[in-house]
Design a protein around this motif. Structure first.
Motif, mmCIF file in Angstrom:
data_model
loop_
_atom_site.group_PDB
_atom_site.id
_atom_site.type_symbol
_atom_site.label_atom_id
_atom_site.label_comp_id
_atom_site.label_asym_id
_atom_site.label_seq_id
_atom_site.Cartn_x
_atom_site.Cartn_y
_atom_site.Cartn_z
ATOM 1 N N ASP A 153 0.523 10.533 -5.274
ATOM 2 C CA ASP A 153 -0.831 10.861 -5.735
ATOM 3 C C ASP A 153 -0.837 11.745 -6.986
ATOM 4 N N ASP A 154 0.348 12.131 -7.449
ATOM 5 C CA ASP A 154 0.512 12.962 -8.651
ATOM 6 C C ASP A 154 -0.206 14.305 -8.508
ATOM 7 N N LEU A 155 -0.019 14.937 -7.350
ATOM 8 C CA LEU A 155 -0.552 16.275 -7.155
ATOM 9 C C LEU A 155 0.358 17.296 -7.829
ATOM 10 N N THR A 156 -0.107 18.500 -7.966
ATOM 11 C CA THR A 156 0.661 19.534 -8.649
ATOM 12 C C THR A 156 1.781 20.059 -7.741
ATOM 13 N N TRP A 157 2.729 20.762 -8.380
ATOM 14 C CA TRP A 157 3.811 21.362 -7.608
ATOM 15 C C TRP A 157 3.280 22.414 -6.636
ATOM 16 N N GLY A 158 2.206 23.078 -7.007
ATOM 17 C CA GLY A 158 1.622 24.065 -6.109
ATOM 18 C C GLY A 158 1.113 23.451 -4.814
ATOM 19 N N ASP A 159 0.582 22.208 -4.912
ATOM 20 C CA ASP A 159 0.088 21.535 -3.711
ATOM 21 C C ASP A 159 1.222 21.112 -2.777
ATOM 22 N N PRO A 212 0.843 -1.207 0.000
ATOM 23 C CA PRO A 212 0.000 0.000 0.000
ATOM 24 C C PRO A 212 0.873 1.250 0.000
ATOM 25 N N ASP A 213 0.387 2.290 -0.633
ATOM 26 C CA ASP A 213 1.211 3.484 -0.832
ATOM 27 C C ASP A 213 1.721 4.078 0.479
ATOM 28 N N HIS A 214 0.843 4.172 1.478
ATOM 29 C CA HIS A 214 1.255 4.792 2.743
ATOM 30 C C HIS A 214 2.322 3.954 3.449
ATOM 31 N N LEU A 215 2.207 2.625 3.358
ATOM 32 C CA LEU A 215 3.200 1.752 3.985
ATOM 33 C C LEU A 215 4.522 1.824 3.229
ATOM 34 N N TRP A 216 4.464 1.866 1.901
ATOM 35 C CA TRP A 216 5.669 2.002 1.086
ATOM 36 C C TRP A 216 6.413 3.288 1.450
ATOM 37 N N ASN A 217 5.663 4.358 1.600
ATOM 38 C CA ASN A 217 6.246 5.657 1.931
ATOM 39 C C ASN A 217 6.910 5.639 3.309
ATOM 40 N N ILE A 256 4.318 8.481 -8.993
ATOM 41 C CA ILE A 256 3.940 8.917 -10.344
ATOM 42 C C ILE A 256 4.783 10.116 -10.772
ATOM 43 N N ASN A 257 4.903 11.109 -9.899
ATOM 44 C CA ASN A 257 5.691 12.305 -10.206
ATOM 45 C C ASN A 257 7.121 12.085 -9.708
ATOM 46 N N THR A 258 7.954 11.498 -10.546
ATOM 47 C CA THR A 258 9.320 11.147 -10.147
ATOM 48 C C THR A 258 10.177 12.378 -9.895
ATOM 49 N N LEU A 259 9.977 13.439 -10.665
ATOM 50 C CA LEU A 259 10.774 14.649 -10.472
ATOM 51 C C LEU A 259 10.511 15.272 -9.103
ATOM 52 N N MET A 260 9.257 15.307 -8.689
ATOM 53 C CA MET A 260 8.929 15.817 -7.363
ATOM 54 C C MET A 260 9.519 14.921 -6.288
ATOM 55 N N PHE A 261 9.441 13.621 -6.490
ATOM 56 C CA PHE A 261 10.010 12.656 -5.542
ATOM 57 C C PHE A 261 11.514 12.865 -5.414
ATOM 58 N N ALA A 262 12.201 13.039 -6.540
ATOM 59 C CA ALA A 262 13.650 13.256 -6.513
ATOM 60 C C ALA A 262 13.997 14.553 -5.788
ATOM 61 N N SER A 277 8.871 15.252 4.610
ATOM 62 C CA SER A 277 9.241 14.407 3.468
ATOM 63 C C SER A 277 8.163 13.373 3.175
ATOM 64 N N ILE A 278 7.614 12.775 4.224
ATOM 65 C CA ILE A 278 6.556 11.780 4.038
ATOM 66 C C ILE A 278 5.333 12.412 3.367
ATOM 67 N N LYS A 279 4.973 13.610 3.817
ATOM 68 C CA LYS A 279 3.819 14.288 3.224
ATOM 69 C C LYS A 279 4.074 14.665 1.773
ATOM 70 N N ALA A 280 5.292 15.156 1.483
ATOM 71 C CA ALA A 280 5.621 15.558 0.118
ATOM 72 C C ALA A 280 5.680 14.356 -0.820
ATOM 73 N N VAL A 281 6.233 13.244 -0.347
ATOM 74 C CA VAL A 281 6.288 12.036 -1.184
ATOM 75 C C VAL A 281 4.888 11.487 -1.418
ATOM 76 N N LYS A 282 4.004 11.612 -0.450
ATOM 77 C CA LYS A 282 2.617 11.199 -0.657
ATOM 78 C C LYS A 282 1.995 11.994 -1.799
ATOM 79 N N ASN A 283 2.300 13.283 -1.868
ATOM 80 C CA ASN A 283 1.805 14.101 -2.976
ATOM 81 C C ASN A 283 2.381 13.633 -4.311
ATOM 82 N N ALA A 284 3.655 13.222 -4.294
ATOM 83 C CA ALA A 284 4.268 12.709 -5.524
ATOM 84 C C ALA A 284 3.642 11.385 -5.941
#
Length: 222
Positions: free
Chosen positions: A187-193, A50-55, A126-132, A178-185
């Motif tokens: 979920d493929d949220l925008t950079w603004g989020d 699950p995504d949250h556990l992976w994160n 999904i958003n690898t650039l944000m994750f990086a 970091s956990i919150k930001a990676v969750k956004n990545a």
């Protein structure tokens, strides 16, 4: 000062290259941790964790890998070598070189961890650039905090446990952001989020570096 930082940084790289067993030990620790997680959770489906556990597990791996990697930053320095540094170089040059080297080391370990972790347990991002971006900022923040705590612990009898205890209250905000930001990545949220988390991580990095810049000369004279 920057020429001193350059030569001290190259010295750290040279020592790491000559003592390959240290870096190989870090790789073994990281890969073994991921493999134990894989065996414990028995992930057999293609969907992976699950995504949250992976994160959450990813940042646990990064945290303990960072502590093992950066604990030796000052704790491995002999009294004779520390005296040589005290006479030869400016303390700010020394702490900046250590922070730069440890940040790059953390980025390398994080990349290897992502590759192995994603291969074994899936890659839901999904958003690898944000994750990086998040991983890079978190690596700088974690390394700056642990480098400073390693310097403090070296003055208190080279106690690795003390370094970990002092670091945790400062590392928890970095990990939560970091956990919150990676969750956004994921979920493929925008950079603004995710801009608030990224700006805050960058600010924390600057604060950690500034504290080392201001406080380390006083610590070094003690």
């Amino acid at each position: 000062m920057w020429s001193e930082v350059k030569y001290l940084f190259l010295k750290e790289v040279t020592l790491e290259w000559r003592q390959k067993y240290a870096f190989n030990g870090l790789l073994l620790f990281t890969v073994s941790t991921i493999f134990i997680i894989y065996l414990s959770l028995r992930v057999k489906n293609q969907a992976g964790l699950p995504d949250h556990l992976w994160n959450a597990l990813f940042w646990i791996i990064i945290l303990f890998s960072a502590i093992n990697a950066i604990a030796k930053s000052f704790l491995q320095e002999s009294p004779g070598r520390q005296l040589y540094y005290y006479i030869s170089v400016h303390p700010i040059s020394l702490i900046m070189a250590k922070m730069v080297y440890n940040s790059l080391l953390m980025v390398v370990l994080a990349v290897i961890a992502v590759v192995v972790y994603g291969t074994v347990l899936g890659y839901p991002v999904i958003n690898t650039l944000m994750f990086a971006s998040v991983v890079a900022l978190a690596s700088i923040g974690i390394s700056s905090v642990l480098t400073m705590m390693s310097a403090i612990a070296s003055k208190a009898g080279n106690n690795t446990v003390l370094m970990a205890i002092l670091s945790l209250p400062l590392l928890i905000p970095i990990l939560l952001l970091s956990i919150k930001a990676v969750k956004n990545a994921i979920d493929d949220l925008t950079w603004g989020d995710t801009s608030d988390e990224l700006i805050t991580l960058a600010a924390v990095d600057c604060i950690g570096i500034a504290l080392g810049y201001v406080l380390f000369p006083f610590l070094w004279k003690s």
